[in-house]
Design a protein around this motif. Structure first.
Motif, PDB file in Angstrom:
ATOM      1  N   PRO A  51      -1.774 -15.889   8.555  1.00  0.00           N
ATOM      2  CA  PRO A  51      -3.193 -16.222   8.752  1.00  0.00           C
ATOM      3  C   PRO A  51      -3.881 -16.440   7.400  1.00  0.00           C
ATOM      4  O   PRO A  51      -3.584 -15.767   6.423  1.00  0.00           O
ATOM      5  CB  PRO A  51      -3.754 -14.982   9.449  1.00  0.00           C
ATOM      6  CG  PRO A  51      -2.582 -14.283  10.023  1.00  0.00           C
ATOM      7  CD  PRO A  51      -1.405 -14.628   9.177  1.00  0.00           C
ATOM      8  N   ILE A  52      -4.813 -17.376   7.387  1.00  0.00           N
ATOM      9  CA  ILE A  52      -5.448 -17.764   6.133  1.00  0.00           C
ATOM     10  C   ILE A  52      -6.241 -16.623   5.534  1.00  0.00           C
ATOM     11  O   ILE A  52      -6.336 -16.501   4.318  1.00  0.00           O
ATOM     12  CB  ILE A  52      -6.314 -19.033   6.333  1.00  0.00           C
ATOM     13  CG1 ILE A  52      -6.782 -19.619   5.009  1.00  0.00           C
ATOM     14  CG2 ILE A  52      -7.490 -18.739   7.229  1.00  0.00           C
ATOM     15  CD1 ILE A  52      -5.695 -20.252   4.218  1.00  0.00           C
ATOM     16  N   TRP A  53      -6.794 -15.733   6.353  1.00  0.00           N
ATOM     17  CA  TRP A  53      -7.592 -14.629   5.805  1.00  0.00           C
ATOM     18  C   TRP A  53      -6.721 -13.650   5.042  1.00  0.00           C
ATOM     19  O   TRP A  53      -7.148 -13.091   4.044  1.00  0.00           O
ATOM     20  CB  TRP A  53      -8.387 -13.929   6.902  1.00  0.00           C
ATOM     21  CG  TRP A  53      -7.566 -13.249   7.948  1.00  0.00           C
ATOM     22  CD1 TRP A  53      -7.097 -13.801   9.104  1.00  0.00           C
ATOM     23  CD2 TRP A  53      -7.102 -11.897   7.928  1.00  0.00           C
ATOM     24  NE1 TRP A  53      -6.372 -12.877   9.805  1.00  0.00           N
ATOM     25  CE2 TRP A  53      -6.364 -11.696   9.112  1.00  0.00           C
ATOM     26  CE3 TRP A  53      -7.242 -10.845   7.039  1.00  0.00           C
ATOM     27  CZ2 TRP A  53      -5.762 -10.490   9.409  1.00  0.00           C
ATOM     28  CZ3 TRP A  53      -6.646  -9.640   7.345  1.00  0.00           C
ATOM     29  CH2 TRP A  53      -5.920  -9.467   8.522  1.00  0.00           C
ATOM     30  N   LYS A  54      -5.471 -13.464   5.484  1.00  0.00           N
ATOM     31  CA  LYS A  54      -4.561 -12.586   4.747  1.00  0.00           C
ATOM     32  C   LYS A  54      -4.212 -13.174   3.387  1.00  0.00           C
ATOM     33  O   LYS A  54      -4.165 -12.467   2.380  1.00  0.00           O
ATOM     34  CB  LYS A  54      -3.279 -12.348   5.542  1.00  0.00           C
ATOM     35  CG  LYS A  54      -3.415 -11.404   6.690  1.00  0.00           C
ATOM     36  CD  LYS A  54      -2.059 -11.168   7.329  1.00  0.00           C
ATOM     37  CE  LYS A  54      -2.160 -10.213   8.489  1.00  0.00           C
ATOM     38  NZ  LYS A  54      -0.855  -9.981   9.108  1.00  0.00           N
ATOM     39  N   VAL A  55      -3.978 -14.466   3.360  1.00  0.00           N
ATOM     40  CA  VAL A  55      -3.628 -15.136   2.112  1.00  0.00           C
ATOM     41  C   VAL A  55      -4.804 -15.093   1.142  1.00  0.00           C
ATOM     42  O   VAL A  55      -4.638 -14.807  -0.055  1.00  0.00           O
ATOM     43  CB  VAL A  55      -3.182 -16.586   2.397  1.00  0.00           C
ATOM     44  CG1 VAL A  55      -2.974 -17.353   1.109  1.00  0.00           C
ATOM     45  CG2 VAL A  55      -1.928 -16.602   3.244  1.00  0.00           C
ATOM     46  N   LEU A  56      -6.024 -15.363   1.634  1.00  0.00           N
ATOM     47  CA  LEU A  56      -7.201 -15.347   0.767  1.00  0.00           C
ATOM     48  C   LEU A  56      -7.473 -13.951   0.220  1.00  0.00           C
ATOM     49  O   LEU A  56      -7.755 -13.799  -0.976  1.00  0.00           O
ATOM     50  CB  LEU A  56      -8.422 -15.868   1.526  1.00  0.00           C
ATOM     51  CG  LEU A  56      -8.482 -17.367   1.764  1.00  0.00           C
ATOM     52  CD1 LEU A  56      -9.686 -17.715   2.618  1.00  0.00           C
ATOM     53  CD2 LEU A  56      -8.539 -18.116   0.453  1.00  0.00           C
ATOM     54  N   ILE A  57      -7.403 -12.946   1.061  1.00  0.00           N
ATOM     55  CA  ILE A  57      -7.669 -11.581   0.604  1.00  0.00           C
ATOM     56  C   ILE A  57      -6.614 -11.143  -0.404  1.00  0.00           C
ATOM     57  O   ILE A  57      -6.932 -10.535  -1.434  1.00  0.00           O
ATOM     58  CB  ILE A  57      -7.745 -10.621   1.799  1.00  0.00           C
ATOM     59  CG1 ILE A  57      -9.021 -10.886   2.585  1.00  0.00           C
ATOM     60  CG2 ILE A  57      -7.690  -9.167   1.346  1.00  0.00           C
ATOM     61  CD1 ILE A  57      -9.157 -10.090   3.842  1.00  0.00           C
ATOM     62  N   LEU A  58      -5.359 -11.453  -0.132  1.00  0.00           N
ATOM     63  CA  LEU A  58      -4.284 -11.077  -1.047  1.00  0.00           C
ATOM     64  C   LEU A  58      -4.465 -11.740  -2.407  1.00  0.00           C
ATOM     65  O   LEU A  58      -4.419 -11.076  -3.448  1.00  0.00           O
ATOM     66  CB  LEU A  58      -2.929 -11.456  -0.441  1.00  0.00           C
ATOM     67  CG  LEU A  58      -1.704 -11.214  -1.312  1.00  0.00           C
ATOM     68  CD1 LEU A  58      -1.496  -9.716  -1.498  1.00  0.00           C
ATOM     69  CD2 LEU A  58      -0.486 -11.854  -0.693  1.00  0.00           C
ATOM     70  N   ASN A  59      -4.705 -13.041  -2.410  1.00  0.00           N
ATOM     71  CA  ASN A  59      -4.849 -13.744  -3.684  1.00  0.00           C
ATOM     72  C   ASN A  59      -6.116 -13.341  -4.420  1.00  0.00           C
ATOM     73  O   ASN A  59      -6.107 -13.212  -5.648  1.00  0.00           O
ATOM     74  CB  ASN A  59      -4.816 -15.258  -3.457  1.00  0.00           C
ATOM     75  CG  ASN A  59      -3.417 -15.745  -3.205  1.00  0.00           C
ATOM     76  OD1 ASN A  59      -2.466 -15.277  -3.800  1.00  0.00           O
ATOM     77  ND2 ASN A  59      -3.290 -16.692  -2.297  1.00  0.00           N
ATOM     78  N   ASN A 106       3.845 -15.614  -4.868  1.00  0.00           N
ATOM     79  CA  ASN A 106       5.148 -15.107  -4.423  1.00  0.00           C
ATOM     80  C   ASN A 106       5.008 -14.176  -3.223  1.00  0.00           C
ATOM     81  O   ASN A 106       5.843 -14.202  -2.313  1.00  0.00           O
ATOM     82  CB  ASN A 106       5.853 -14.390  -5.572  1.00  0.00           C
ATOM     83  CG  ASN A 106       6.371 -15.372  -6.596  1.00  0.00           C
ATOM     84  OD1 ASN A 106       6.710 -16.506  -6.276  1.00  0.00           O
ATOM     85  ND2 ASN A 106       6.407 -14.944  -7.840  1.00  0.00           N
ATOM     86  N   MET A 107       3.968 -13.357  -3.198  1.00  0.00           N
ATOM     87  CA  MET A 107       3.772 -12.475  -2.052  1.00  0.00           C
ATOM     88  C   MET A 107       3.368 -13.261  -0.809  1.00  0.00           C
ATOM     89  O   MET A 107       3.713 -12.884   0.307  1.00  0.00           O
ATOM     90  CB  MET A 107       2.724 -11.412  -2.393  1.00  0.00           C
ATOM     91  CG  MET A 107       3.202 -10.411  -3.428  1.00  0.00           C
ATOM     92  SD  MET A 107       1.963  -9.245  -3.908  1.00  0.00           S
ATOM     93  CE  MET A 107       1.929  -8.174  -2.494  1.00  0.00           C
ATOM     94  N   THR A 108       2.655 -14.366  -0.979  1.00  0.00           N
ATOM     95  CA  THR A 108       2.304 -15.223   0.160  1.00  0.00           C
ATOM     96  C   THR A 108       3.545 -15.872   0.749  1.00  0.00           C
ATOM     97  O   THR A 108       3.661 -16.002   1.966  1.00  0.00           O
ATOM     98  CB  THR A 108       1.309 -16.298  -0.288  1.00  0.00           C
ATOM     99  OG1 THR A 108       0.149 -15.659  -0.823  1.00  0.00           O
ATOM    100  CG2 THR A 108       0.897 -17.187   0.868  1.00  0.00           C
ATOM    101  N   LYS A 113       7.555 -15.734   5.423  1.00  0.00           N
ATOM    102  CA  LYS A 113       8.909 -15.492   5.939  1.00  0.00           C
ATOM    103  C   LYS A 113       8.901 -14.478   7.078  1.00  0.00           C
ATOM    104  O   LYS A 113       9.769 -14.504   7.932  1.00  0.00           O
ATOM    105  CB  LYS A 113       9.815 -15.007   4.828  1.00  0.00           C
ATOM    106  CG  LYS A 113      10.157 -16.076   3.818  1.00  0.00           C
ATOM    107  CD  LYS A 113      11.045 -15.523   2.713  1.00  0.00           C
ATOM    108  CE  LYS A 113      11.291 -16.587   1.651  1.00  0.00           C
ATOM    109  NZ  LYS A 113      12.069 -16.039   0.534  1.00  0.00           N
ATOM    110  N   GLU A 114       7.909 -13.585   7.083  1.00  0.00           N
ATOM    111  CA  GLU A 114       7.877 -12.526   8.108  1.00  0.00           C
ATOM    112  C   GLU A 114       7.427 -13.024   9.423  1.00  0.00           C
ATOM    113  O   GLU A 114       7.188 -13.880   9.958  1.00  0.00           O
ATOM    114  CB  GLU A 114       6.922 -11.408   7.693  1.00  0.00           C
ATOM    115  CG  GLU A 114       7.423 -10.631   6.523  1.00  0.00           C
ATOM    116  CD  GLU A 114       6.423  -9.581   6.056  1.00  0.00           C
ATOM    117  OE1 GLU A 114       5.328  -9.484   6.655  1.00  0.00           O
ATOM    118  OE2 GLU A 114       6.739  -8.884   5.106  1.00  0.00           O
TER     119      GLU A 114
END
Length: 114
Positions: A51-59, A106-108, A113-114
């Motif tokens: 989900p895009i919100w996970k990617v945005l928060i992580l970055n 890299n974490m994204t 993959k999960e």
């Protein structure tokens, strides 16, 4: 007069790149459809992304942590190693922010993959 040429040139170049990308993609898709290719090839790989919100928060989190770490490292460099603070602060901030974004990339990939 010269000051207005820079933003105009930037926006013209940006528009040209977007237009070229979209028109080329459209031509490629039309050529594949004319040859009888299945339309599902355009959707391949779209359903398994994080989900895009996970990617945005992580970055964003890793970027802010990198900036904070860069400020700390820049302070240590200027106070203890006598490096000029005008060099140490921006250099360490940009280096650590870039490393944070690279780590986030890299974490994204691992999230996908999960």
């Amino acid at each position: 007069m010269e000051a207005i040429l820079i933003p105009i040139t930037f926006f013209i170049a940006l528009f040209g790149m977007v237009y070229l990308y979209l028109s080329t993609r459209n031509k490629e898709r039309l050529a594949l459809i004319e040859k009888g290719a299945d339309a599902t090839i355009f959707m391949r790989g779209k359903g398994h992304t994080a989900p895009i919100w996970k990617v945005l928060i992580l970055n964003l989190a890793l970027l802010l942590m990198g900036i904070g770490l860069g400020i700390i490292i820049g302070g240590v460099l200027s106070a203890n190693l006598n490096v000029d603070s005008e060099i140490a602060m921006p250099g360490s901030i940009f280096l650590c922010a870039g490393l944070g974004l690279f780590l986030g990339f890299n974490m994204t990939k691992n999230l996908d993959k999960e």
